[in-house]
Design a protein around this motif. Structure first.
Motif, PDB file in Angstrom:
ATOM      1  N   GLU A 224       0.683  -1.157  -0.047  1.00  0.00           N
ATOM      2  CA  GLU A 224      -0.056  -0.151  -0.139  1.00  0.00           C
ATOM      3  C   GLU A 224       0.883   1.412  -0.096  1.00  0.00           C
ATOM      4  OE1 GLU A 224      -3.424   2.330  -0.158  1.00  0.00           O
ATOM      5  OE2 GLU A 224      -3.190   0.250  -0.744  1.00  0.00           O
ATOM      6  N   MET A 225       1.971   1.114   0.724  1.00  0.00           N
ATOM      7  CA  MET A 225       2.896   2.508   0.652  1.00  0.00           C
ATOM      8  C   MET A 225       3.323   2.776  -0.795  1.00  0.00           C
ATOM      9  SD  MET A 225       4.973   1.729   4.236  1.00  0.00           S
ATOM     10  CE  MET A 225       6.060   3.171   4.004  1.00  0.00           C
ATOM     11  N   ALA A 226       3.615   1.554  -1.417  1.00  0.00           N
ATOM     12  CA  ALA A 226       4.170   1.446  -2.945  1.00  0.00           C
ATOM     13  C   ALA A 226       3.424   2.606  -3.648  1.00  0.00           C
ATOM     14  CB  ALA A 226       4.443   0.412  -3.273  1.00  0.00           C
ATOM     15  N   ARG A 227       2.011   2.595  -3.441  1.00  0.00           N
ATOM     16  CA  ARG A 227       0.842   3.378  -4.043  1.00  0.00           C
ATOM     17  C   ARG A 227       0.943   4.758  -3.797  1.00  0.00           C
ATOM     18  NH1 ARG A 227      -4.516   1.349  -4.996  1.00  0.00           N
ATOM     19  NH2 ARG A 227      -5.171   2.377  -3.139  1.00  0.00           N
ATOM     20  N   ARG A 228       1.663   5.030  -2.772  1.00  0.00           N
ATOM     21  CA  ARG A 228       1.904   6.597  -2.371  1.00  0.00           C
ATOM     22  C   ARG A 228       0.532   7.486  -2.316  1.00  0.00           C
ATOM     23  NH1 ARG A 228       7.271   7.913  -2.972  1.00  0.00           N
ATOM     24  NH2 ARG A 228       8.501   6.260  -4.230  1.00  0.00           N
ATOM     25  N   ARG A 229      -0.126   6.721  -1.445  1.00  0.00           N
ATOM     26  CA  ARG A 229      -1.408   7.396  -1.149  1.00  0.00           C
ATOM     27  C   ARG A 229      -1.373   7.946   0.006  1.00  0.00           C
ATOM     28  NH1 ARG A 229      -5.342   5.203  -5.113  1.00  0.00           N
ATOM     29  NH2 ARG A 229      -4.201   5.044  -6.902  1.00  0.00           N
TER      30      ARG A 229
END
Length: 558
Positions: A224-229
């Motif tokens: 989820e962190m890789a989605r940069r939300r």
């Protein structure tokens, strides 16, 4: 039988009903039954997990018997699987399928092995036709006690369980039945376990149909962190991400100091919708197929989903469970046969490109081809109602009623839910390579790693047994030569306790670990066979040769 349903309302809920452990168990599960009975829309099929006792099951049954008159409580292993299915329509058949890999008896404080986790299967008939059948699969997979970390020794269990339920779903779909899988899968969206279910079986994650851009884990998860939300709010996690677990709205995730603010006679404690929610995640799922589209004259599509059962207990002010429910509605999308198009005008009146199109459209194949409407509506003409373009698939079919327009772009899931036509099209034209070979390699790596661990455990426990026997013999010899009674007593006590512990480990090595290693061999064979079929272009049947990382075959044990 009553009129055929146009919609099917589904509910799945982990009740957190552990006997002697879960707080306010009787009061909460009784209120769950009452809320199901007054729910709007009325549920048609309900899957419950962690409903461990007959007492709680019967309490829920008493309150829901008028809207859900048919039900089955499933029994498994020593302590029971905690699974139940409630239905508006008759349950024709049921089976409790236990997972071959499911925890370890040595982890007795966790209990997964003792409850015999598996899949509660029910065949439900909603209409008189041969294919008007729903096969429901309710499961609660192994809990991620080690947080799903790379060295999580239970990850292999959950992966194997996803593989097993995918096989059950695929078999039901091949029978032409509407397939529905519900439960607490203890996995995050788009994980390997999630991909196994959606890639190996013709089902959709109903939440991602409506919210295709929803999160793939809690805010601090690497994926989820890789989605940069940005960190989601509590309300956003409920409305968009379907985070029915571990969020701030659930009182059982509060600190002890916060929970003390709840109780009889105390005012309700609200949670601000904009509260940051780093831990909320989706572990509960409803997967659904479409049914036999040709036999039914249409297919079942996802109409809506939501997080439910968020109300609190009217007296105690607590949440009804440590999970919220996931609720989904399937709607039947009918198709109808249309008349062939009228003959085209003479070729002389058309351009060269138009002539080519006319020749194609007026061919015998085009006159009787099967088409499924696409998501791109074409402009209506005065002589013809609005219809949608389609894909060829056997007999000329189109939607009974037009699909509402949508701006959905398949390459950009953030644009909105997947339209009904696209849902049906995906079932008629499934992707043959949905699961890449690298995923099979990842599974095989998990199996090898876990097999090595269990082999080491088997050797250690077998050695412990033989060591205990030697110590016991030595202690008995010591008793023979002991000059004092108290020394003899100590030696006998030590030998007895040591032999008991060694015997337990010996039985585990002989029975449990060997049976688990055999189950791992079966799992490995199936994965290698599936990968081999993929590499060979669909030719099934593994002849004992393992497919290596580079695609080359190497001989292995059959």
């Amino acid at each position: 039988m009553e009129d055929l349903p146009e919609e099917i309302n589904l509910v799945t809920l982990n009740c957190w009903g552990l006997k002697y452990i879960s707080k306010l168990r009787r009061e909460r599960l009784s209120e769950i039954g009452r809320q199901l009975a007054i729910a709007d829309p009325k549920p048609h099929i309900v899957a419950l997990q962690e409903c461990w006792t007959q007492e709680d099951y019967k309490s829920i049954r008493r309150q829901t018997r008028f809207i859900l008159p048919y039900a089955k409580f499933y029994h498994s292993a020593a302590l029971g699987g905690g699974l139940a299915i409630l239905s508006r329509w008759p349950i024709e058949e049921s089976t409790m399928y236990r997972y071959p890999l499911n925890g370890r008896p040595t982890a007795f404080w966790r209990g997964d092995w003792y409850v015999g986790k598996g899949v509660a299967c029910a065949t439900i008939r909603y209409g008189p036709a041969a294919k008007q059948v729903i096969e429901v699969f309710n499961t609660h997979t192994h809990a991620p006690y080690e947080g799903g970390k790379p060295n999580d020794s239970y990850l292999c269990h959950r992966t194997a369980q996803s593989w097993e339920i995918a096989k059950l779903l695929r078999g039901a779909a091949e029978r032409g039945h509407l397939v529905i899988a519900m439960g607490d899968f203890n996995m995050i969206p788009m994980s390997l376990e999630h991909q196994l279910v959606t890639a190996l079986a013709p089902v959709r994650d109903t939440w991602r149909v409506i919210h295709p851009d929803s999160s793939v884990g809690p805010a601090d998860h690497p994926a989820e962190m890789a989605r940069r939300r940005p960190v989601p709010t509590a309300e956003f996690n409920i409305q968009e991400n379907g985070a029915a677990s571990d969020g701030p709205y659930n009182t059982w995730r509060w600190t002890k100091a916060q929970q003390k603010l709840l109780g009889p006679g105390k005012p309700p404690v609200p949670i601000a919708p904009d509260t940051p929610d780093r831990r909320g995640k989706r572990l509960d799922y409803i997967f659904a197929g479409s049914g036999d589209i040709h036999a039914l004259g249409g297919g079942w599509v996802v109409k809506r989903v939501r997080v439910g059962m968020m109300m609190r207990h009217p007296e105690f002010g607590c949440s009804l469970s440590d999970h919220f429910a996931i609720e989904s509605t399937l709607a039947f999308h009918p198709l109808r046969e249309t008349q062939p198009s009228p003959p085209p005008p003479p070729l002389a009146a058309k351009s060269a490109s138009d002539a080519t199109a006319s020749n194609r459209d007026s061919s015998p194949t085009a006159a009787t081809a099967t088409v499924l409407p696409s998501d791109e509506p074409r402009p209506p003409t005065p002589a013809e109602p609005k219809t949608e373009s389609a894909l060829h698939n056997g007999a000329y079919l189109q939607l009974q009623s037009p699909t509402p327009s949508s701006d959905h772009d398949p390459d950009n899931p953030a644009t909105g839910p997947i339209p009904a036509a696209s849902q049906i099209r995906s079932f008629l034209n499934p992707s043959p390579d949905a699961l890449p070979p690298t995923a099979y390699d990842e599974i095989l790596s998990l199996i090898r790693s876990y097999t090595a661990r269990e082999q080491a455990q088997l050797r250690w426990r077998a050695a412990h047994f033989f060591l205990a026997v030697l110590v016991t013999v030595a202690c008995l010899v010591g008793v023979w030569f002991s000059p004092h009674n108290y020394v003899s007593f100590v030696l006998v006590l030590v030998s007895s306790l040591g032999l008991t512990a060694g015997t337990v480990d010996g039985l585990l090595a002989l029975l449990f670990f060997r049976s688990e290693l055999k189950a791992l061999k079966e799992f490995e064979w199936e994965v290698r066979n599936a990968k081999g079929a993929l590499v060979r272009g669909g030719a099934a049947g593994w002849d004992g040769r393992a497919v290596g990382e580079d695609g080359e075959e190497e001989w292995g044990e059959d």
